[in-house]
Design an enzyme around this catalytic site. Structure first.
Site, PDB file in Angstrom:
ATOM      1  N   LYS A   1       6.914 -36.176  39.634  1.00 17.10           N
ATOM      2  CA  LYS A   1       6.412 -36.205  41.024  1.00 17.10           C
ATOM      3  C   LYS A   1       5.136 -37.068  41.047  1.00 17.10           C
ATOM      4  CE  LYS A   1       9.128 -32.312  41.400  1.00 17.10           C
ATOM      5  NZ  LYS A   1      10.491 -32.779  41.492  1.00 17.10           N
TER       6      LYS A   1
ATOM      7  N   HIS B   1       4.866 -29.450  42.209  1.00 17.99           N
ATOM      8  CA  HIS B   1       4.489 -30.158  43.439  1.00 17.99           C
ATOM      9  C   HIS B   1       3.000 -30.023  43.758  1.00 17.99           C
ATOM     10  CE1 HIS B   1       8.565 -31.223  44.677  1.00 17.99           C
ATOM     11  NE2 HIS B   1       8.914 -30.067  44.137  1.00 17.99           N
TER      12      HIS B   1
ATOM     13  N   SER C   1       9.111 -26.135  46.819  1.00 14.44           N
ATOM     14  CA  SER C   1       9.651 -27.492  46.925  1.00 14.44           C
ATOM     15  C   SER C   1      10.356 -27.793  48.240  1.00 14.44           C
ATOM     16  CB  SER C   1      10.609 -27.759  45.761  1.00 14.44           C
ATOM     17  OG  SER C   1      11.635 -26.782  45.736  1.00 14.44           O
TER      18      SER C   1
HETATM   19  C1  LIG Z   1       9.261 -26.729  41.587  1.00 16.00           C
HETATM   20  C2  LIG Z   1       9.993 -27.577  40.589  1.00 16.00           C
HETATM   21  N1  LIG Z   1      10.030 -27.202  39.311  1.00 16.00           N
HETATM   22  C3  LIG Z   1      10.682 -27.921  38.379  1.00 16.00           C
HETATM   23  C4  LIG Z   1      11.334 -29.089  38.708  1.00 16.00           C
HETATM   24  C5  LIG Z   1      12.085 -29.840  37.652  1.00 16.00           C
HETATM   25  O1  LIG Z   1      11.365 -30.953  37.276  1.00 16.00           O
HETATM   26  P1  LIG Z   1      12.061 -32.223  36.605  1.00 16.00           P
HETATM   27  O2  LIG Z   1      12.415 -33.168  37.682  1.00 16.00           O
HETATM   28  O3  LIG Z   1      10.973 -32.770  35.708  1.00 16.00           O
HETATM   29  O4  LIG Z   1      13.217 -31.743  35.817  1.00 16.00           O
HETATM   30  C6  LIG Z   1      11.291 -29.541  40.023  1.00 16.00           C
HETATM   31  C7  LIG Z   1      11.979 -30.808  40.372  1.00 16.00           C
HETATM   32  O5  LIG Z   1      12.534 -31.026  41.388  1.00 16.00           O
HETATM   33  C8  LIG Z   1      10.619 -28.769  40.990  1.00 16.00           C
HETATM   34  O6  LIG Z   1      10.601 -29.150  42.280  1.00 16.00           O
END
Ligand SMILES: Cc1ncc(COP(=O)(O)O)c(C=O)c1O
Length: 443
Positions: A243, A212, A184
Site C-alpha cells: 500500500k 492501511h 480496508s
Molecule cells: C488489512 C489488510 N491486511 C493484509 C493485506 C494483505 O496484504 P498483501 O497485499 O501484502 O498480501 C491486505 C491487502 O489487501 C489488507 O488490506
C-alpha cells in the site's frame, strides 16, 4: 467412476456472463502507470482504485534503489530466508522497521497475506481463541482458518461485543484479539484504546494489522498504535508494503522472543522464497522517504478531507470512514457494477465491492486517494460522480436486504442500460466461485 474435478470449471459462467453484459470490472489491464493516472486501452484514467497512498510506487528514487539492489544481488534470492535466501537488505529492512515502529524486532514475509497467516498459525494452539472483528481482512480470516485456535468473531469495532466474548473464554486458554488498524472496505479506524483496556483486563494478546494505516495515520505514518499512544500495549503489529510503501511484501513486529519463535515455526515463512532484492531495496528507500517527507502525508490528508466533503456535498453516503479509503455506498450490487462501469467510461478507475467483501445490500464503489492526486484530478472525479449520480441515482435500497434472499454474485437486473432481464436465472444456490473471486480481489 472418479469425480470429474473440472466439471465445475466447465460449468462456471459468471464472469463470461458479466463480460457479455458489458459490466465486468475485474482484471482491467493497465498499460502504463503514472500513479494518479493510468492508461487502459490507450486511454488515460484517473486512478482512485489503488492503495498507493503516498504515490511512492512510481517514485524514481525508489525505482533506482530497486535497480541498484538488483544489480548487486540479482533478480531473486532463489530460496527461503531460513536457508540460502537471506541477504543483508532483509536484515537492514527488519532493523529499520523495528526502529521506525518502536518495537524490538520485525520479520519480513513474502506478502502481507502470509504475514497474517504465518503468525496466527504459528502462535496459537488448539485450546486458544482468536477474537476477530467481523470486518477484518480476508488474509486474517484465512489465517484464522489455518490456525489451530478457535475463531470467535465479534461485531465490527464494538468493545462491548468483544468484552462479551472475552468473558466466556475459559481462564486456562490463551486469547488473541486481532483487528485491522484502518478497515480496508469501510475506511474506519479501530477503536483501539478501549480494546487495549479490555485485552489487559482479560490477559489477551493484541494484534493490529496496520496494512492501511502505515504511511497514513500517526506521527510520520507510524500507524494507529502510535496515533492512539498504545504501541506498548499491542504485542503484535503487522504491516504490508503493498500500500503506502508502493511495493509488495509484509511483516510482523514485536518482542525478540516472539519473532525468534515465528521465524522457526511459520510454514509460510520457511517454505517459500524470500522477498526479491528489488522489493527490499525499494521498500528501504520508501521507508526513508516516508520519514523525511512528512508533507506527503499532509497532502494525503488534505486530499482526503476534500473528497470526504466533496462526496457528501453531492449527496453520497460515505459511511464512517476516517481515512483516504472512501466507500461510496451504492446499495444494490447491480447499480454498483453499473456505476463503476460508467466511471470507467468517463475516465475514472474505481472498483465496485459487493458481498462478501461488504454486507448484503451495502455494495459500494470503493475509492481511495493519494497524496499525488491534484486538485484538478479530484475536481474532475467529483464532477463525474455527480454526473453519474444524476443518471443512476445515489443510494439504492436493494432487493438484497429482503430477508432470506440470497443470490449469485452476478445475479441481478442492470439498471439504465436497456436490459432489465435477469443476468442469471439460477438464483437458488450460492455462487461460491464468483463471490470468492470478488472477495479475493477486493480486499
Ligand atoms: C488489512 C489488510 N491486511 C493484509 C493485506 C494483505 O496484504 P498483501 O497485499 O501484502 O498480501 C491486505 C491487502 O489487501 C489488507 O488490506
Amino acid at each position: 467412476m472418479a469425480k470429474d474435478l473440472f466439471k465445475k470449471c466447465r460449468e462456471y459462467s459468471d464472469s463470461a456472463d458479466a463480460r457479455a453484459q458489458g459490466f465486468y470490472p475485474y482484471f482491467r489491464c493497465i498499460e502504463q502507470s503514472y500513479g494518479n493516472h493510468v492508461v487502459c486501452g490507450g486511454e488515460e484514467k484517473i486512478m482512485i482504485g489503488s492503495n498507493n497512498y503516498l504515490g511512492l510506487a512510481q517514485d524514481p528514487r525508489i525505482v533506482e534503489a530497486a535497480c541498484e539492489a538488483t544489480r548487486k544481488f540479482g533478480a531473486g534470492c532463489t530460496g527461503s530466508r531460513l536457508l540460502n535466501g537471506t541477504i543483508s537488505l532483509h536484515n537492514e529492512l527488519e532493523e529499520a522497521l523495528a526502529a521506525f515502529l518502536g518495537r524490538e524486532s520485525a520479520l519480513l514475509f513474502s506478502t502481507g497475506f502470509f504475514a497474517n497467516q504465518g503468525a496466527l498459525a504459528a502462535l496459537t494452539e488448539a485450546d486458544d481463541f482468536i477474537l476477530c472483528d467481523r470486518e477484518n481482512h480476508a488474509s486474517i480470516i484465512e489465517g484464522c482458518q489455518v490456525a489451530p485456535a478457535k475463531l470467535v468473531p465479534y461485531r465490527h469495532n464494538s468493545v462491548e461485543a468483544l468484552r462479551n466474548r472475552l468473558k466466556r473464554i475459559p481462564q486456562e486458554s490463551g486469547s488473541l484479539i486481532i483487528m485491522d488498524g484502518v478497515f480496508s472496505m469501510s475506511g474506519d479506524m479501530a477503536d483501539l484504546p478501549p480494546m487495549v483496556k479490555a485485552a489487559k483486563e482479560y490477559g489477551a494478546v493484541m494484534y493490529v494489522d496496520e496494512a492501511h494505516s502505515l504511511g497514513v495515520v500517526g506521527p510520520q505514518g507510524r500507524g494507529v498504535t502510535h496515533h492512539f499512544g498504545v504501541n506498548d500495549d499491542v504485542e503484535i503489529v503487522m504491516g504490508t508494503f503493498s500500500k503506502s510503501f508502493g511495493s509488495m511484501g509484509g511483516f510482523i513486529s514485536g518482542s525478540h522472543e516472539m519473532i525468534e519463535f515465528v521465524k522457526h515455526k511459520a510454514r509460510c515463512f520457511i517454505f517459500t522464497a524470500s522477498l526479491a532484492p528489488a522489493v527490499v531495496g525499494g521498500v528501504l528507500k520508501a521507508l526513508e522517504i516516508m520519514q523525511s517527507e512528512p508533507e506527503r502525508i499532509d497532502m494525503l490528508w488534505k486530499n482526503t478531507r476534500k473528497m470526504h466533503e466533496g462526496f457528501k456535498s453531492i449527496g453520497f453516503k460515505i459511511g464512517s470512514t476516517q481515512s483516504p479509503i472512501v466507500p461510496i455506498l451504492i446499495g444494490s450490487e447491480a447499480k454498483a457494477f453499473a456505476f463503476a462501469q460508467r466511471l470507467f467510461e468517463e475516465g475514472v478507475f474505481a472498483i465496485p465491492a459487493i458481498y462478501p467483501a461488504v454486507r448484503y445490500g451495502e455494495a459500494i464503489v470503493r475509492t481511495s486517494f493519494m497524496s499525488t492526486h491534484t486538485d484538478e484530478d479530484l475536481d474532475k472525479v467529483l464532477y463525474i460522480f455527480a454526473k453519474i449520480a444524476r443518471e443512476l441515482g445515489t443510494f439504492d435500497d436493494p432487493a438484497y436486504t429482503e430477508t432470506g434472499r440470497r443470490r449469485n454474485v452476478f445475479d441481478f437486473a442492470l439498471p439504465q442500460r436497456g436490459r432489465s432481464e435477469e443476468v442469471r436465472g439460477d438464483s437458488g444456490d450460492t455462487s461460491r466461485n464468483g463471490s470468492e473471486l470478488h472477495a479475493a480481489f477486493s480486499r
